[in-house]
Design an enzyme around this catalytic site. Structure first.
Site, PDB file in Angstrom:
ATOM      1  N   GLU A  39      25.737  75.945  26.612  1.00  0.00           N
ATOM      2  CA  GLU A  39      24.546  77.039  26.219  1.00  0.00           C
ATOM      3  C   GLU A  39      23.694  76.500  25.291  1.00  0.00           C
ATOM      4  O   GLU A  39      22.745  77.032  25.138  1.00  0.00           O
ATOM      5  CB  GLU A  39      25.315  78.296  26.187  1.00  0.00           C
ATOM      6  CG  GLU A  39      25.980  78.490  24.924  1.00  0.00           C
ATOM      7  CD  GLU A  39      25.858  79.784  24.122  1.00  0.00           C
ATOM      8  OE1 GLU A  39      25.093  80.561  24.702  1.00  0.00           O
ATOM      9  OE2 GLU A  39      26.475  80.135  23.208  1.00  0.00           O
ATOM     10  N   ASN A  67      24.793  83.901  25.978  1.00  0.00           N
ATOM     11  CA  ASN A  67      23.643  84.317  25.609  1.00  0.00           C
ATOM     12  C   ASN A  67      22.494  83.653  25.442  1.00  0.00           C
ATOM     13  O   ASN A  67      21.003  83.692  25.337  1.00  0.00           O
ATOM     14  CB  ASN A  67      23.841  85.053  24.332  1.00  0.00           C
ATOM     15  CG  ASN A  67      24.390  84.192  23.285  1.00  0.00           C
ATOM     16  OD1 ASN A  67      25.393  83.667  23.456  1.00  0.00           O
ATOM     17  ND2 ASN A  67      23.682  84.084  22.115  1.00  0.00           N
ATOM     18  N   HIS A  68      22.493  82.030  25.212  1.00  0.00           N
ATOM     19  CA  HIS A  68      21.505  81.146  25.267  1.00  0.00           C
ATOM     20  C   HIS A  68      20.905  80.576  26.758  1.00  0.00           C
ATOM     21  O   HIS A  68      20.397  79.745  26.671  1.00  0.00           O
ATOM     22  CB  HIS A  68      21.783  79.963  24.233  1.00  0.00           C
ATOM     23  CG  HIS A  68      21.700  80.581  22.924  1.00  0.00           C
ATOM     24  ND1 HIS A  68      20.681  80.984  22.278  1.00  0.00           N
ATOM     25  CD2 HIS A  68      22.747  80.368  21.964  1.00  0.00           C
ATOM     26  CE1 HIS A  68      21.034  81.352  21.001  1.00  0.00           C
ATOM     27  NE2 HIS A  68      22.547  81.201  20.798  1.00  0.00           N
ATOM     28  N   HIS A 153      32.518  84.706  27.084  1.00  0.00           N
ATOM     29  CA  HIS A 153      31.623  84.511  26.055  1.00  0.00           C
ATOM     30  C   HIS A 153      31.153  85.923  25.292  1.00  0.00           C
ATOM     31  O   HIS A 153      30.603  86.520  25.699  1.00  0.00           O
ATOM     32  CB  HIS A 153      30.210  84.055  26.688  1.00  0.00           C
ATOM     33  CG  HIS A 153      29.398  83.072  25.800  1.00  0.00           C
ATOM     34  ND1 HIS A 153      29.609  81.845  25.386  1.00  0.00           N
ATOM     35  CD2 HIS A 153      28.228  83.473  24.775  1.00  0.00           C
ATOM     36  CE1 HIS A 153      28.579  81.451  24.488  1.00  0.00           C
ATOM     37  NE2 HIS A 153      27.938  82.355  24.155  1.00  0.00           N
ATOM     38  N   HIS A 178      31.705  81.174  22.173  1.00  0.00           N
ATOM     39  CA  HIS A 178      30.513  81.840  21.442  1.00  0.00           C
ATOM     40  C   HIS A 178      30.507  81.613  20.075  1.00  0.00           C
ATOM     41  O   HIS A 178      29.666  81.518  19.379  1.00  0.00           O
ATOM     42  CB  HIS A 178      30.419  83.091  22.081  1.00  0.00           C
ATOM     43  CG  HIS A 178      29.197  83.655  21.283  1.00  0.00           C
ATOM     44  ND1 HIS A 178      27.881  83.311  21.525  1.00  0.00           N
ATOM     45  CD2 HIS A 178      29.202  84.807  20.452  1.00  0.00           C
ATOM     46  CE1 HIS A 178      27.176  84.105  20.677  1.00  0.00           C
ATOM     47  NE2 HIS A 178      27.945  85.195  19.973  1.00  0.00           N
ATOM     48  N   HIS A 180      32.021  79.200  18.157  1.00  0.00           N
ATOM     49  CA  HIS A 180      32.015  77.879  17.930  1.00  0.00           C
ATOM     50  C   HIS A 180      33.101  77.537  16.713  1.00  0.00           C
ATOM     51  O   HIS A 180      33.146  76.592  16.544  1.00  0.00           O
ATOM     52  CB  HIS A 180      30.584  77.805  17.412  1.00  0.00           C
ATOM     53  CG  HIS A 180      29.853  77.708  18.526  1.00  0.00           C
ATOM     54  ND1 HIS A 180      28.282  77.266  18.007  1.00  0.00           N
ATOM     55  CD2 HIS A 180      29.814  78.432  19.416  1.00  0.00           C
ATOM     56  CE1 HIS A 180      27.546  77.363  19.095  1.00  0.00           C
ATOM     57  NE2 HIS A 180      28.286  77.968  19.843  1.00  0.00           N
TER      58      HIS A 180
HETATM   59 FE   LIG Z   1      27.514  78.750  21.787  1.00  0.00          FE
HETATM   60 FE   LIG Z   2      26.749  82.018  22.651  1.00  0.00          FE
END
Ligand SMILES: [Fe+2]
Ligand SMILES: [Fe+2]
Length: 272
Positions: A39, A67-68, A153, A178, A180
């Site tokens: 993403e 979300n991206h 995520h 998500h 990271h």
């Molecule tokens: Fe991410």
């Molecule tokens: Fe994300």
């Protein structure tokens, strides 16, 4: 069968790390299926079609998002034509693309890959718990698919763990993405599902979650943005998790994978 999942690929350095390490890693682990969350592959935001193609060429069988997912506008069209590109399943009805698909592994096995987004400190999407019931009822493990992977995520560790326990025994792997930063809790849950709260990004860890650290620090100090977020460009650590499943599709072994960059390296030794 053997499954490898790689966490959020961030920017060029993350893409380079996948290109450099994945062909060898896939062979060394004799992985039957590789799933990559991408993403953040396009300069930190979304996934451009040519970058998806490069990840497939490097050895990804499926790509998940988050979300991206639609930060790159071309993805809205591209995702309709690429069945191995999977966005969160709990987006509103009518969202382009698909939230789950059956992917054929190298050994011919059929693997359900689902992407789902959490709702704690995130956008208010449809209920991921209700949605995963729907997906797993449509494609039960051992009946319709030989293995099942869910990329959850989400921001909150509590929601990620609750979700993993909720689908324990119904999927091969529940993997968090998500945030990271990898968590040190890869394990097999009591019902047989391989689980890690957060797999970590494939990006430069000399950063703030993959972004060049200067602007995030400035924004915490002064509330005014002074420039755009740019991905950090130092050497990436490839972060993932490797799972071996049994005849029932549930996990037998699980281990984290970290290669290159600034984190301590680790590769599973149980397949060598
Ligand atoms: Fe991410
Ligand atoms: Fe994300």
């Amino acid at each position: 069968m053997r499954i490898l999942f790689l966490g959020d690929v961030v920017g060029r350095t993350g893409r380079d790390a996948v290109g450099a390490a994945l062909p060898r890693l896939r062979a060394a682990l004799r992985a039957d299926l590789v799933v990559v969350n991408a993403e953040n592959a396009s300069h930190g935001f979304g996934l451009a079609p040519e970058m998806a193609r490069a990840l497939f060429e490097a050895g990804a069988d499926a790509i998940t998002l988050g979300n991206h997912a639609f930060d790159q506008r071309e993805a809205l069209v591209f995702i309709e034509r690429q069945p191995r590109l999977i966005r969160p399943a709990n987006y509103p009805p009518g969202t382009p693309g698909r939230g789950a698909n059956l992917i054929e592994a190298e050994n011919g096995a059929k693997v359900l890959v689902v992407n789902m987004m959490g709702r704690v400190f995130m956008d208010a999407l449809d209920d991921p718990f209700a949605r995963i019931d729907h997906e797993l009822t449509a494609c039960p493990l051992g009946l319709v698919c030989d293995a099942a992977i869910v990329d959850f995520h989400a921001e909150a560790t509590s929601e990620k763990q609750a979700f993993g326990h909720y689908i324990d025994g119904r999927v091969s792997l529940s993997v968090g993405t998500h945030t990271h930063v990898p968590t040190a809790d890869a394990r097999i849950l009591s019902g047989g599902t391989g689980f890690i709260t957060e797999v970590g990004m494939t990006g430069d860890y000399e950063s703030v979650i993959g972004m060049d650290k200067e602007e995030p620090i400035r924004r915490f100090i002064r509330k005014l943005p002074s420039s755009r977020f740019e991905p950090a460009m130092g050497a990436a650590t490839l972060c993932g998790v490797a799972v071996e499943t049994g005849a029932d599709g549930l996990a037998r072994k699980i281990a984290p994978v970290r290669i290159g960059g600034r984190l301590a390296p680790t590769e599973p030794d149980f397949w060598k």
